[in-house]
Design a protein around this motif. Sequence first.
Motif, PDB file in Angstrom:
ATOM      1  N   ASN A 173      13.353 -16.745  16.544  1.00  0.00           N
ATOM      2  CA  ASN A 173      13.321 -18.201  16.698  1.00  0.00           C
ATOM      3  C   ASN A 173      14.400 -18.644  17.681  1.00  0.00           C
ATOM      4  O   ASN A 173      15.414 -17.969  17.861  1.00  0.00           O
ATOM      5  CB  ASN A 173      13.554 -18.899  15.353  1.00  0.00           C
ATOM      6  CG  ASN A 173      12.386 -18.735  14.399  1.00  0.00           C
ATOM      7  OD1 ASN A 173      11.282 -19.204  14.655  1.00  0.00           O
ATOM      8  ND2 ASN A 173      12.618 -18.056  13.295  1.00  0.00           N
ATOM      9  N   GLY A 174      14.191 -19.820  18.282  1.00  0.00           N
ATOM     10  CA  GLY A 174      15.176 -20.388  19.183  1.00  0.00           C
ATOM     11  C   GLY A 174      15.260 -19.671  20.525  1.00  0.00           C
ATOM     12  O   GLY A 174      14.507 -18.733  20.801  1.00  0.00           O
ATOM     13  N   LYS A 175      16.204 -20.124  21.348  1.00  0.00           N
ATOM     14  CA  LYS A 175      16.429 -19.522  22.657  1.00  0.00           C
ATOM     15  C   LYS A 175      17.826 -18.915  22.690  1.00  0.00           C
ATOM     16  O   LYS A 175      18.819 -19.619  22.510  1.00  0.00           O
ATOM     17  CB  LYS A 175      16.319 -20.587  23.757  1.00  0.00           C
ATOM     18  CG  LYS A 175      14.958 -21.258  23.848  1.00  0.00           C
ATOM     19  CD  LYS A 175      14.973 -22.339  24.919  1.00  0.00           C
ATOM     20  CE  LYS A 175      13.661 -23.090  24.974  1.00  0.00           C
ATOM     21  NZ  LYS A 175      13.692 -24.181  25.983  1.00  0.00           N
ATOM     22  N   LEU A 176      17.900 -17.626  22.892  1.00  0.00           N
ATOM     23  CA  LEU A 176      19.195 -16.959  23.037  1.00  0.00           C
ATOM     24  C   LEU A 176      19.613 -17.098  24.493  1.00  0.00           C
ATOM     25  O   LEU A 176      18.924 -16.638  25.393  1.00  0.00           O
ATOM     26  CB  LEU A 176      19.090 -15.486  22.643  1.00  0.00           C
ATOM     27  CG  LEU A 176      20.386 -14.684  22.749  1.00  0.00           C
ATOM     28  CD1 LEU A 176      21.443 -15.221  21.775  1.00  0.00           C
ATOM     29  CD2 LEU A 176      20.144 -13.212  22.492  1.00  0.00           C
ATOM     30  N   LYS A 177      20.769 -17.724  24.710  1.00  0.00           N
ATOM     31  CA  LYS A 177      21.233 -17.992  26.069  1.00  0.00           C
ATOM     32  C   LYS A 177      22.468 -17.162  26.396  1.00  0.00           C
ATOM     33  O   LYS A 177      23.225 -16.774  25.516  1.00  0.00           O
ATOM     34  CB  LYS A 177      21.549 -19.484  26.236  1.00  0.00           C
ATOM     35  CG  LYS A 177      20.349 -20.391  25.986  1.00  0.00           C
ATOM     36  CD  LYS A 177      20.743 -21.856  26.090  1.00  0.00           C
ATOM     37  CE  LYS A 177      19.556 -22.759  25.790  1.00  0.00           C
ATOM     38  NZ  LYS A 177      19.934 -24.198  25.828  1.00  0.00           N
TER      39      LYS A 177
END
Length: 228
Positions: free
Chosen positions: A76-80
Amino acid sequence: MLISHDIVVESMGGETLEVEVSAHTGENLDKFLETILMQAEIMDLKSHYECKASGIVIESRLDKHLGPVSSILIKNGKLKLGDAFVVGNTYGKARIMNSVDGKKIKEALPSMPVEIMGLKGVPFSGDELIVVENEKKARAIAEYRENNKDKSKSNDKKEVDILDYFKSEENFEMNFVIKADSFGSLEALEAAVNKIEFEKLNINIVRSGTGDINENDIMIAKSSGSII
């Protein structure tokens, strides 16, 4: 083999999907992907993009030049790039991220595998990665987890001399602390130790992990009378 683990595939009247594939020849890989997508649609599986990233460790290793390197599958989400995170009993900051084809990237989206560098230790396969506010909080969480793990495994058992075992008729316990350079090597060592069988002798793995032997390993070994 699967039935012994209570897994019954569809061809045998069960509910577990099966697709015969070959990574070497590429046989049925397209069918395998179609099956996954179809099952995900039936189960209405969806990822959330607008949240802090989380993922699962696929594989980890200790590179002589790069240090700890871990392959993560984003859930889930965006790993930046630059995100601080906790993963298992260690933590880190995403300083370098590579895609599956080796290209440097700045963010990883859900269902995307990514190779990360910037970890303080080597996590285990299956450990969950969770992005947190900053590196300070990540370190605090990782240290708390590691300390609790050590307390649960350490004990006051006396050190065992292997020669005493052969001389005495009493039951003995031998404790081990195992360290390796990669998770694959660690699994092999643990499997080898667990296969050791002698009458009146119980084998316990008190602590295991990847990386160099550190002060915590020595302390646990001393308190539990373990062999490193």
